[in-house]
Enzyme design. Structure first.
Site, PDB file in Angstrom:
ATOM      1  N   HIS A 115      15.935  60.197  27.245  1.00 15.48           N
ATOM      2  CA  HIS A 115      14.545  60.456  27.624  1.00 15.48           C
ATOM      3  C   HIS A 115      14.495  61.915  28.101  1.00 15.48           C
ATOM      4  O   HIS A 115      15.483  62.435  28.633  1.00 15.48           O
ATOM      5  CB  HIS A 115      14.194  59.500  28.766  1.00 15.48           C
ATOM      6  CG  HIS A 115      12.781  59.539  29.220  1.00 15.48           C
ATOM      7  ND1 HIS A 115      12.306  60.484  30.091  1.00 15.48           N
ATOM      8  CD2 HIS A 115      11.736  58.736  28.932  1.00 15.48           C
ATOM      9  CE1 HIS A 115      11.022  60.257  30.327  1.00 15.48           C
ATOM     10  NE2 HIS A 115      10.651  59.196  29.631  1.00 15.48           N
TER      11      HIS A 115
ATOM     12  N   CYS B 201       8.687  60.232  24.810  1.00 16.48           N
ATOM     13  CA  CYS B 201       9.431  61.201  25.631  1.00 16.48           C
ATOM     14  C   CYS B 201      10.896  61.272  25.195  1.00 16.48           C
ATOM     15  O   CYS B 201      11.802  61.395  26.030  1.00 16.48           O
ATOM     16  CB  CYS B 201       9.352  60.873  27.120  1.00 16.48           C
ATOM     17  SG  CYS B 201       7.685  60.787  27.738  1.00 16.48           S
TER      18      CYS B 201
ATOM     19  N   LYS C 197       9.482  50.323  37.200  1.00 20.33           N
ATOM     20  CA  LYS C 197       9.823  49.571  35.984  1.00 20.33           C
ATOM     21  C   LYS C 197      10.476  48.241  36.360  1.00 20.33           C
ATOM     22  O   LYS C 197      10.818  47.443  35.507  1.00 20.33           O
ATOM     23  CB  LYS C 197      10.768  50.374  35.100  1.00 20.33           C
ATOM     24  CG  LYS C 197      10.119  51.636  34.511  1.00 20.33           C
ATOM     25  CD  LYS C 197      11.054  52.280  33.528  1.00 20.33           C
ATOM     26  CE  LYS C 197      10.711  53.724  33.217  1.00 20.33           C
ATOM     27  NZ  LYS C 197       9.543  53.886  32.386  1.00 20.33           N
TER      28      LYS C 197
ATOM     29  N   GLN D 209      15.802  52.065  32.223  1.00 18.43           N
ATOM     30  CA  GLN D 209      15.472  50.913  31.364  1.00 18.43           C
ATOM     31  C   GLN D 209      16.494  49.785  31.482  1.00 18.43           C
ATOM     32  O   GLN D 209      16.258  48.708  30.937  1.00 18.43           O
ATOM     33  CB  GLN D 209      15.365  51.342  29.889  1.00 18.43           C
ATOM     34  CG  GLN D 209      14.255  52.316  29.591  1.00 18.43           C
ATOM     35  CD  GLN D 209      12.844  51.724  29.757  1.00 18.43           C
ATOM     36  OE1 GLN D 209      12.662  50.531  29.994  1.00 18.43           O
ATOM     37  NE2 GLN D 209      11.844  52.581  29.655  1.00 18.43           N
TER      38      GLN D 209
ATOM     39  N   ASP E 232      21.384  57.266  33.456  1.00 16.99           N
ATOM     40  CA  ASP E 232      19.960  56.971  33.588  1.00 16.99           C
ATOM     41  C   ASP E 232      19.797  55.461  33.394  1.00 16.99           C
ATOM     42  O   ASP E 232      19.979  54.950  32.293  1.00 16.99           O
ATOM     43  CB  ASP E 232      19.201  57.759  32.507  1.00 16.99           C
ATOM     44  CG  ASP E 232      17.723  57.415  32.460  1.00 16.99           C
ATOM     45  OD1 ASP E 232      17.309  56.452  33.114  1.00 16.99           O
ATOM     46  OD2 ASP E 232      16.991  58.123  31.736  1.00 16.99           O
TER      47      ASP E 232
HETATM   48  N1  C6P Z   1      10.012  55.934  30.385  1.00 14.82           N
HETATM   49  C1  C6P Z   1       8.484  54.897  28.853  1.00 14.82           C
HETATM   50  O1  C6P Z   1       7.376  54.515  28.509  1.00 14.82           O
HETATM   51  P1  C6P Z   1      10.090  57.973  35.586  1.00 14.82           P
HETATM   52  O2  C6P Z   1       8.877  58.443  34.884  1.00 14.82           O
HETATM   53  O3  C6P Z   1      10.769  59.059  36.352  1.00 14.82           O
HETATM   54  O4  C6P Z   1       9.877  56.729  36.379  1.00 14.82           O
HETATM   55  O5  C6P Z   1      11.112  57.499  34.430  1.00 14.82           O
HETATM   56  C2  C6P Z   1      11.537  58.419  33.480  1.00 14.82           C
HETATM   57  C3  C6P Z   1      12.409  57.748  32.482  1.00 14.82           C
HETATM   58  C4  C6P Z   1      13.746  58.098  32.431  1.00 14.82           C
HETATM   59  N2  C6P Z   1      14.579  57.503  31.575  1.00 14.82           N
HETATM   60  C5  C6P Z   1      14.170  56.542  30.722  1.00 14.82           C
HETATM   61  C6  C6P Z   1      15.166  55.905  29.799  1.00 14.82           C
HETATM   62  C7  C6P Z   1      12.828  56.163  30.715  1.00 14.82           C
HETATM   63  O6  C6P Z   1      12.427  55.221  29.869  1.00 14.82           O
HETATM   64  C8  C6P Z   1      11.934  56.789  31.615  1.00 14.82           C
HETATM   65  C9  C6P Z   1      10.464  56.453  31.587  1.00 14.82           C
HETATM   66  C10 C6P Z   1       8.649  55.449  30.241  1.00 14.82           C
HETATM   67  O7  C6P Z   1       9.465  54.838  28.112  1.00 14.82           O
HETATM   68  C11 C6P Z   1       7.601  56.462  30.594  1.00 14.82           C
HETATM   69  S1  C6P Z   1       7.763  57.946  29.666  1.00 14.82           S
END
Ligand code: C6P
Length: 410
Positions: free
Chosen positions: A122, A365, A225, A202, A199
């Protein structure tokens, strides 16, 4: 299942589904919905314990501090971390990864060092490392995946070199949903003397995480999430690494003593928590973890996998629909990213939306991954344990009409 053998109605725990409006929410990987107990935990903090944690020496202030620190201990147990001091609260995964990049990355990497990131990261686990490379002269290298999103042993072994100092890898990609072999990666990275940043945005909502067992050096996830409110996230870091790192943000509450020209920073974890913290969010995250663990990851995965299998089975029968990643529903963590021949993903999402089905469309993203796959944009349906078979059927039925509605084929 409850003790009478009936499937528990998880949906009833979520106030958003009690509204008098049609909603088939299949965008759970973007943000989950929140059960009533989590909303109550946040409200409870503000109604009963609200004071600025770590400041007030009066009863309410101490209670607020206890509430916040208990949430930290709850997260520590959730991640199986050795110490509560290794848990830093942040706003989200993005902030946690930036903390590691600005604090560890900028101060530890040198020109010619290699930073290894996977192609499926991401942007939140890529841009911070682009920044570190630009500032330090380190070189950014990529760990490629197979076209169906697998990080194979050979690819992992081949990507590390004696110059690799840091590897940043997602445990579950937000496009493929497959669980990556993090233990393999940490083993190989540590042989080369590199640290591993994971990371878990997910993965944390779907699989149990044991940071000691995986031997990761840093790991980040977002509360939102994982059934908790937006604005609370977590960074886990090994104590010895966090100790040696400079603060990321400076200001109130992260200090021991301040003089005119210098300061002594507070010990862990407060060194990394400048300013007033999100105590209500932390309390709610603790409650979300309680709720999840009470269901149990095994029951949760079984339910998500069976809903995913149902969706995948129907999607395979729809002409022109192509799902990215594994053929096996058990390798998706509920994430089904797909394309529809000749129809733009935004049109697919709009047609589904007309049937009150919420999915995400776009580059997710993860633009370098989409470039590598030669798929500029895709649709993603992401399933949670509180979705139902009826919802999955309504989704695949609506999807089966998309090409016809756009004037193609059947
Ligand atoms: N993905 C998606 O719709 P934040 O925004 O900081 O809580 O998470 C960022 C992020 C980082 N790593 C992974 C693997 C992610 O999936 C995400 C966030 C969302 O896929 C919003 S872009």
């Amino acid at each position: 299942m409850d003790n009478r053998g009936r499937e528990r109605d998880y949906r009833a725990d979520f106030p958003i589904f009690r509204q008098n409006r049609p909603l088939i929410y299949l965008d759970n990987a973007a943000t989950s919905q929140r059960p009533a107990c989590v909303l109550e935990a946040e409200r409870d903090f503000y109604e009963k314990q609200n004071a600025n944690p770590m400041r007030g020496l009066y009863e309410l202030g101490l209670e607020a501090t206890d509430c916040y620190e208990n949430a930290r201990k709850r997260v520590q147990r959730f991640l199986h971390a050795g110490k509560a001091e290794e848990i830093i609260f942040t706003r989200n995964t993005t902030e946690a990864l930036n903390l590691v990049a600005y604090s560890y990355g900028v101060s530890h990497l040198r020109p010619g060092d290699e930073i290894l990131v996977s192609i499926m990261e991401h942007h939140s686990n890529l841009l911070p490392w682009q920044m570190v490379a630009a500032r330090t002269g380190a070189v950014l290298k990529f760990l490629e995946c197979s076209p169906d999103g697998r990080l194979t042993q050979e690819r992992i072994r081949g990507a590390f070199t004696p110059r690799t100092r840091l590897a940043a890898v997602t445990q579950v990609s937000n496009v493929f949903g497959r669980v990556n072999p993090i233990r393999e990666i940490t083993r190989i990275a540590h042989e080369q003397g590199a640290v591993v940043v994971v990371d878990a945005a997910q993965s944390a909502p779907h699989i149990p995480i044991d940071v000691c067992g995986l031997d990761v050096d840093f790991l980040a996830f977002s509360g939102h999430k994982l059934l908790a409110p937006m604005g609370i996230g977590v960074l886990y870091g090994k104590e010895e690494l966090l100790q040696a790192m400079p603060p990321f943000l400076t200001g109130g509450e992260m200090i021991e003593r301040v003089g005119r020209y210098d300061a002594v920073y507070a010990p862990l974890p407060h060194k990394f928590e400048a300013g007033t913290v999100n105590a209500g969010g932390a309390a709610a995250l603790g409650s979300a973890i309680d709720y999840l663990e009470q269901i149990g990851f095994q029951a949760l995965r079984e339910r998500e996998d069976s809903l995913t299998a149902l969706a995948l089975e129907h999607m395979k029968e729809i002409p022109g629909v192509h799902v990215l990643g594994s053929e096996d529903a058990g390798e998706h963590c509920g994430i089904l990213t797909f394309t529809v021949d000749e129809v733009h993903p935004h049109d697919v999402a709009s047609i589904l939306d007309a049937d009150h089905i919420a999915v995400r469309a776009g580059h997710h993203c993860a633009q370098p991954l989409m470039d590598y796959l030669k798929v500029p944009s895709a649709v993603r349906a992401s399933i949670a344990f509180y979705n139902t078979e009826e919802e999955i059927r309504a989704f695949t039925e609506s999807l089966s009409q998309v090409r016809r509605k756009m004037g193609y084929g059947e």
